[in-house]
Design a protein around this motif. Structure first.
Motif, PDB file in Angstrom:
ATOM      1  N   LEU A  18       0.804  -1.216   0.000  1.00 54.05           N
ATOM      2  CA  LEU A  18       0.000   0.000   0.000  1.00 54.05           C
ATOM      3  C   LEU A  18       0.841   1.272   0.000  1.00 54.05           C
ATOM      4  O   LEU A  18       0.393   2.306  -0.492  1.00 54.05           O
ATOM      5  CB  LEU A  18      -0.948  -0.005   1.200  1.00 54.05           C
ATOM      6  CG  LEU A  18      -2.091  -1.006   1.109  1.00 54.05           C
ATOM      7  CD1 LEU A  18      -2.787  -1.145   2.458  1.00 54.05           C
ATOM      8  CD2 LEU A  18      -3.089  -0.600   0.034  1.00 54.05           C
ATOM      9  N   TYR A  23       3.094   0.709  -6.751  1.00 52.45           N
ATOM     10  CA  TYR A  23       1.713   0.244  -6.578  1.00 52.45           C
ATOM     11  C   TYR A  23       0.750   1.424  -6.613  1.00 52.45           C
ATOM     12  O   TYR A  23      -0.285   1.371  -7.295  1.00 52.45           O
ATOM     13  CB  TYR A  23       1.553  -0.523  -5.264  1.00 52.45           C
ATOM     14  CG  TYR A  23       0.107  -0.727  -4.891  1.00 52.45           C
ATOM     15  CD1 TYR A  23      -0.642  -1.739  -5.470  1.00 52.45           C
ATOM     16  CD2 TYR A  23      -0.532   0.125  -3.988  1.00 52.45           C
ATOM     17  CE1 TYR A  23      -1.984  -1.914  -5.156  1.00 52.45           C
ATOM     18  CE2 TYR A  23      -1.861  -0.038  -3.675  1.00 52.45           C
ATOM     19  CZ  TYR A  23      -2.577  -1.057  -4.260  1.00 52.45           C
ATOM     20  OH  TYR A  23      -3.908  -1.206  -3.948  1.00 52.45           O
ATOM     21  N   PHE A  27      -2.071   1.715  -9.431  1.00 49.35           N
ATOM     22  CA  PHE A  27      -3.473   1.724  -9.034  1.00 49.35           C
ATOM     23  C   PHE A  27      -4.168   2.955  -9.594  1.00 49.35           C
ATOM     24  O   PHE A  27      -5.249   2.860 -10.191  1.00 49.35           O
ATOM     25  CB  PHE A  27      -3.600   1.687  -7.505  1.00 49.35           C
ATOM     26  CG  PHE A  27      -5.011   1.539  -7.026  1.00 49.35           C
ATOM     27  CD1 PHE A  27      -5.537   0.282  -6.775  1.00 49.35           C
ATOM     28  CD2 PHE A  27      -5.828   2.649  -6.844  1.00 49.35           C
ATOM     29  CE1 PHE A  27      -6.846   0.134  -6.343  1.00 49.35           C
ATOM     30  CE2 PHE A  27      -7.136   2.513  -6.424  1.00 49.35           C
ATOM     31  CZ  PHE A  27      -7.652   1.257  -6.165  1.00 49.35           C
ATOM     32  N   GLU A  31      -7.119   2.949 -12.383  1.00 49.36           N
ATOM     33  CA  GLU A  31      -8.399   3.553 -12.006  1.00 49.36           C
ATOM     34  C   GLU A  31      -8.775   4.672 -12.979  1.00 49.36           C
ATOM     35  O   GLU A  31      -9.914   4.734 -13.461  1.00 49.36           O
ATOM     36  CB  GLU A  31      -8.313   4.086 -10.577  1.00 49.36           C
ATOM     37  CG  GLU A  31      -9.606   4.641 -10.041  1.00 49.36           C
ATOM     38  CD  GLU A  31      -9.484   5.081  -8.600  1.00 49.36           C
ATOM     39  OE1 GLU A  31     -10.456   4.877  -7.858  1.00 49.36           O
ATOM     40  OE2 GLU A  31      -8.427   5.627  -8.212  1.00 49.36           O
ATOM     41  N   LYS A  60     -11.144  -1.723  -6.673  1.00 53.44           N
ATOM     42  CA  LYS A  60     -11.348  -1.178  -5.323  1.00 53.44           C
ATOM     43  C   LYS A  60     -11.442  -2.292  -4.283  1.00 53.44           C
ATOM     44  O   LYS A  60     -10.976  -2.130  -3.156  1.00 53.44           O
ATOM     45  CB  LYS A  60     -12.574  -0.285  -5.303  1.00 53.44           C
ATOM     46  CG  LYS A  60     -12.344   0.995  -6.094  1.00 53.44           C
ATOM     47  CD  LYS A  60     -13.492   1.950  -6.023  1.00 53.44           C
ATOM     48  CE  LYS A  60     -13.125   3.182  -6.833  1.00 53.44           C
ATOM     49  NZ  LYS A  60     -13.827   4.356  -6.424  1.00 53.44           N
ATOM     50  N   LYS A  63      -7.891  -3.319  -3.320  1.00 54.51           N
ATOM     51  CA  LYS A  63      -7.287  -2.381  -2.376  1.00 54.51           C
ATOM     52  C   LYS A  63      -7.937  -2.511  -0.994  1.00 54.51           C
ATOM     53  O   LYS A  63      -7.255  -2.468   0.029  1.00 54.51           O
ATOM     54  CB  LYS A  63      -7.416  -0.949  -2.882  1.00 54.51           C
ATOM     55  CG  LYS A  63      -6.686   0.051  -2.008  1.00 54.51           C
ATOM     56  CD  LYS A  63      -6.717   1.434  -2.592  1.00 54.51           C
ATOM     57  CE  LYS A  63      -5.918   2.380  -1.724  1.00 54.51           C
ATOM     58  NZ  LYS A  63      -6.003   3.759  -2.195  1.00 54.51           N
ATOM     59  N   SER A  64      -9.235  -2.702  -0.979  1.00 60.99           N
ATOM     60  CA  SER A  64      -9.955  -2.862   0.282  1.00 60.99           C
ATOM     61  C   SER A  64      -9.457  -4.092   1.039  1.00 60.99           C
ATOM     62  O   SER A  64      -9.333  -4.061   2.272  1.00 60.99           O
ATOM     63  CB  SER A  64     -11.452  -2.969   0.008  1.00 60.99           C
ATOM     64  OG  SER A  64     -12.155  -3.248   1.180  1.00 60.99           O
ATOM     65  N   ASP A  67      -6.214  -3.211   2.636  1.00 63.78           N
ATOM     66  CA  ASP A  67      -6.484  -2.345   3.794  1.00 63.78           C
ATOM     67  C   ASP A  67      -7.007  -3.160   4.975  1.00 63.78           C
ATOM     68  O   ASP A  67      -6.610  -2.934   6.118  1.00 63.78           O
ATOM     69  CB  ASP A  67      -7.511  -1.259   3.436  1.00 63.78           C
ATOM     70  CG  ASP A  67      -6.931  -0.162   2.567  1.00 63.78           C
ATOM     71  OD1 ASP A  67      -5.725   0.136   2.698  1.00 63.78           O
ATOM     72  OD2 ASP A  67      -7.689   0.404   1.753  1.00 63.78           O
TER      73      ASP A  67
END
Length: 93
Positions: A18, A23, A27, A31, A60, A63-64, A67
């Protein structure tokens, strides 16, 4: 279920991803590309627009998930620290 140590390890790996500049840029580029294609897709191309929306949702979700792994590891680290503090208190008491 993963051990506390495994969750902390996984969180550290997720954090590396992250916070990695490559990255982050990749990303953002992906996007933006999806959004730009969506904007220029003809209104009559409902199937194409739906696919682009799904691509964006999956991006998304990816990425979630990272996270979530990071947050789970943070909680595991707090749990380890709490247990260490309790053990330390017991040994000094």
């Amino acid at each position: 279920m993963a051990t506390l140590e495994q969750r902390i390890y996984d969180a550290n790996r997720a954090k590396e991803v992250l916070e990695n500049e490559a990255y982050i840029q990749a990303f953002a580029d992906i996007e933006n590309e999806i959004i730009e294609k969506w904007k220029t897709t003809p209104a009559r191309d409902a199937e194409g627009r739906e696919k682009l929306w799904m691509y964006l949702a999956m991006l998304k979700k990816f990425k979630s998930q990272l996270d979530s792994t990071l947050q789970t590891g943070k909680l595991a680290q707090l749990e380890v620290e709490h247990k260490q503090n309790l053990l330390q208190r017991l040994t000094t008491w």
